[in-house]
Write a protein that holds these residues in place. Structure first.
Motif, short mmCIF file in Angstrom:
data_model
loop_
_atom_site.label_atom_id
_atom_site.label_comp_id
_atom_site.label_asym_id
_atom_site.label_seq_id
_atom_site.Cartn_x
_atom_site.Cartn_y
_atom_site.Cartn_z
N GLN A 1 51.13 40.01 42.62
CA GLN A 1 51.22 40.43 41.23
C GLN A 1 50.64 39.37 40.30
N LEU A 2 50.90 38.12 40.58
CA LEU A 2 50.33 37.02 39.79
C LEU A 2 48.81 37.05 39.87
N ARG A 3 48.26 37.28 41.06
CA ARG A 3 46.81 37.35 41.22
C ARG A 3 46.24 38.49 40.38
N LEU A 4 46.88 39.65 40.41
CA LEU A 4 46.41 40.79 39.60
C LEU A 4 46.51 40.50 38.11
N ASP A 5 47.60 39.86 37.70
CA ASP A 5 47.78 39.52 36.29
C ASP A 5 46.70 38.54 35.82
N GLN A 6 46.37 37.57 36.66
CA GLN A 6 45.31 36.61 36.32
C GLN A 6 43.96 37.31 36.23
N GLN A 7 43.71 38.24 37.15
CA GLN A 7 42.46 39.00 37.12
C GLN A 7 42.37 39.82 35.83
N ALA A 8 43.46 40.46 35.45
CA ALA A 8 43.46 41.26 34.22
C ALA A 8 43.25 40.38 33.00
N ALA A 9 43.86 39.20 33.00
CA ALA A 9 43.69 38.27 31.88
C ALA A 9 42.25 37.80 31.78
N GLN A 10 41.63 37.52 32.91
CA GLN A 10 40.23 37.10 32.91
C GLN A 10 39.32 38.20 32.42
N THR A 11 39.61 39.43 32.84
CA THR A 11 38.83 40.57 32.37
C THR A 11 38.94 40.72 30.86
N ALA A 12 40.16 40.54 30.33
CA ALA A 12 40.36 40.63 28.88
C ALA A 12 39.59 39.54 28.15
N LEU A 13 39.58 38.35 28.71
CA LEU A 13 38.83 37.25 28.09
C LEU A 13 37.33 37.52 28.11
N ASN A 14 36.85 38.16 29.15
CA ASN A 14 35.41 38.46 29.26
C ASN A 14 34.97 39.57 28.32
N LEU A 15 35.88 40.31 27.75
CA LEU A 15 35.53 41.38 26.81
C LEU A 15 35.06 40.85 25.48
N GLN A 16 35.36 39.60 25.20
CA GLN A 16 35.01 39.05 23.89
C GLN A 16 33.55 38.90 23.70
#
Length: 87
Positions: A72-87
């Motif tokens: 779950q932590l790995r998925l959460d980190q992946q989602a956070a990185q994806t959100a950061l890349n949207l900028q």
């Protein structure tokens, strides 16, 4: 619809259901009439069922791992990185 978009929508629905469950419980504890308490209890039960359905959907899709904290932590980190890349 991409898997990440679907995952984000499902996670948002799950968080909304959790919030609604808490709010219904608070409202039930402050009811002035048995009729209102009953109506809110029915809504609470419906929301708990919805939460279960959303949770099962997310688990089946691999979006949510409530018993595997590291995954779950790995998925959460992946989602956070994806959100950061949207900028």
């Amino acid at each position: 619809m991409s898997a990440m978009t679907e995952q984000v929508i499902a996670a948002d629905l799950l968080m909304s259901a959790k919030s609604a469950i808490k709010n219904y419980a608070i409202a039930i504890s402050e009811c002035a009439t048995p009729e209102l308490r009953q109506a809110l209890t029915e809504q609470l039960n419906d929301t708990i069922r919805s939460h279960e359905q959303i949770t099962n959907y997310m688990i089946n899709k691999g979006y949510y791992h409530p018993v595997d904290v590291l995954e779950q932590l790995r998925l959460d980190q992946q989602a956070a990185q994806t959100a950061l890349n949207l900028q």
